[in-house]
Design an enzyme around this catalytic site. Structure first.
Site, PDB file in Angstrom:
ATOM      1  N   GLU A 177       0.797  -1.225   0.000  1.00  0.00           N
ATOM      2  CA  GLU A 177       0.000   0.000   0.000  1.00  0.00           C
ATOM      3  C   GLU A 177       0.837   1.287   0.000  1.00  0.00           C
ATOM      4  O   GLU A 177       0.694   2.139   0.881  1.00  0.00           O
ATOM      5  CB  GLU A 177      -0.980  -0.016   1.177  1.00  0.00           C
ATOM      6  CG  GLU A 177      -1.935  -1.204   1.112  1.00  0.00           C
ATOM      7  CD  GLU A 177      -2.860  -1.304   2.319  1.00  0.00           C
ATOM      8  OE1 GLU A 177      -2.796  -0.425   3.212  1.00  0.00           O
ATOM      9  OE2 GLU A 177      -3.643  -2.259   2.383  1.00  0.00           O
ATOM     10  N   ASP A 221      -1.110  -3.312  -3.622  1.00  0.00           N
ATOM     11  CA  ASP A 221      -1.949  -2.182  -3.224  1.00  0.00           C
ATOM     12  C   ASP A 221      -3.413  -2.500  -3.516  1.00  0.00           C
ATOM     13  O   ASP A 221      -3.736  -3.488  -4.189  1.00  0.00           O
ATOM     14  CB  ASP A 221      -1.525  -0.896  -3.941  1.00  0.00           C
ATOM     15  CG  ASP A 221      -1.645   0.330  -3.046  1.00  0.00           C
ATOM     16  OD1 ASP A 221      -2.604   0.399  -2.242  1.00  0.00           O
ATOM     17  OD2 ASP A 221      -0.777   1.215  -3.131  1.00  0.00           O
ATOM     18  N   GLU A 283      -5.988 -10.289  -2.172  1.00  0.00           N
ATOM     19  CA  GLU A 283      -6.845 -10.178  -0.986  1.00  0.00           C
ATOM     20  C   GLU A 283      -8.313 -10.068  -1.395  1.00  0.00           C
ATOM     21  O   GLU A 283      -9.054  -9.214  -0.915  1.00  0.00           O
ATOM     22  CB  GLU A 283      -6.444  -8.966  -0.132  1.00  0.00           C
ATOM     23  CG  GLU A 283      -4.997  -8.972   0.311  1.00  0.00           C
ATOM     24  CD  GLU A 283      -4.633  -7.785   1.195  1.00  0.00           C
ATOM     25  OE1 GLU A 283      -5.552  -7.139   1.754  1.00  0.00           O
ATOM     26  OE2 GLU A 283      -3.426  -7.511   1.335  1.00  0.00           O
TER      27      GLU A 283
END
Length: 377
Positions: A177, A221, A283
């Site tokens: 991120e 990210d 994710e």
């Protein structure tokens, strides 16, 4: 993980992973009826979709799941996990916070529980994550004013952590991120302030490469489905590569909502793949969102969720095999999702493959159907 978090044993050469997965696909297919008897994939109900089998049995690349050490104490959850996934990402235990002690020493006790589970069950392991803007251990903050000491601890932490899991973790989210939530710039964080806005990333990839040159090293990210943030992220990747950063993988978290326009996931995967590097859907969950008023029926929301999931599989399946690192689901049952915890509403969202009771949802059917469809091409 996006913004808020409470925050397998596989050697890295691709050929070894592929061989292991081929054996697992065969075994997974042969054992499908056994998994059904354990209710791990919905008691074998077929409906109009064909037999329910683990996603890992129909994909030619790993299907991962996020797992925390506390989950190991939940036998129902673990039965679902073991039956349906072939790769493990520690959701929390491999972040800096749990590892870096105030003394500056490193504690891998909790992370080892997850890594050992992966090894014992012949699952791949993906390391998550070495450097994250939200994780600022006291040992680092204490020496923030001494750049030399700070850089030395930074190098030692990355080197020792990657070495500790060498020949177990096939890849790492090295930098997590780095782009702001709104996609307007890079994060202002402890690492950027002391080591430099992009220098801390270059250094992290270099240290990780030296510790395990055979591993995949990802920049990871979220929000990359938004074109503006994706452009800034890709420009960062291009700059890092031009600087010689030992970056060799692209991670897109894919925390998305059912309202995401059709085609957005396809465009995202296509753009990120343009670097020619392996892409990790790292994710995945598909949220119903948190509208103050949402008059759509549960069936409508579930159908939209299934459509988004199928689109993702179709887009990812079009990548060359060498770029298909894994698709990882960020959880197993809806009730365990991070979206069920503060600051989000504690009820209502249902972003995962299995419902609160561990029963399969249309999202799972849709992904299975999309995998079968692409396999026939």
């Amino acid at each position: 993980m996006v913004e808020v978090m409470q925050d397998p044993r596989v050697v890295s050469p691709r050929s070894t992973v592929t061989g292991m997965l081929s054996r697992r696909i065969f075994i997974g297919s042969a054992m499908a009826c056994v998994a059904c008897s354990e209710r791990s994939i919905g008691a074998g109900a077929e409906g109009s979709h064909g037999p329910l089998v683990p996603l890992s049995s129909v994909a030619r690349f790993p299907i991962g799941g996020a797992l925390n050490s506390a989950d190991l104490n939940d036998p129902t959850l673990m039965a679902l996990f073991k039956a349906n996934f072939s790769q493990v990402t520690p959701g929390y235990e491999m972040k800096m916070g749990p590892i870096v002690r105030t003394s500056g020493q490193f504690d891998y006790t909790q992370a080892d529980l997850v890594a050992d589970y992966a090894a014992a069950n012949n699952m791949a392991l993906h390391g998550h994550t070495l450097v994250w803007y939200k994780s600022e251990p006291e040992a680092f903050k204490r020496i923030e004013g001494d750049r030399i000491a700070f850089a030395a601890l930074y190098k030692r932490y990355i080197t020792e952590t990657v070495t500790h899991y060498r020949n177990r973790a096939r890849g790492w989210d090295v930098v997590n991120e780095p782009v702001t939530h709104d996609g307007t710039g890079l994060r202002d964080c402890l690492w950027s302030r002391v080591l430099g806005a992009e220098d801390y990333m270059v250094d992290a990839f270099d240290h990780a490469h030296r510790a395990a040159p055979e591993s995949r090293r990802f920049i990871n990210d979220y929000g990359l489905e938004e074109p503006g943030k994706r452009r800034l992220f890709m420009a960062l990747v291009e700059r890092l590569l031009k600087r010689g950063a030992k970056l060799n993988g692209i991670g897109t978290q894919t925390h998305v909502k059912i309202d995401l326009p059709t085609g957005a996931l396809t465009d995202t995967i296509k753009d990120l793949a343009s670097f020619g590097l392996p892409v990790h859907v790292s994710e995945l969950d598909i949220s119903y969102g948190h509208r103050s008023v949402d008059l759509r029926t549960a069936a409508t929301k579930s159908a939209l969720q299934a459509d988004r999931a199928a689109e993702l599989v179709r887009a990812y399946a079009k990548l060359p095999e060498k770029q298909q690192y894994a698709i990882t689901i960020w959880g197993v049952r809806d009730r365990d999702s991070w979206l069920r915890h503060d600051p989000f509403p504690t009820t209502g969202d249902a972003p995962l493959l299995f419902d609160d009771d561990g029963q399969p949802k249309p999202m799972l059917h849709a992904m299975l159907d999309a995998f079968r469809e692409t396999a026939r091409r």
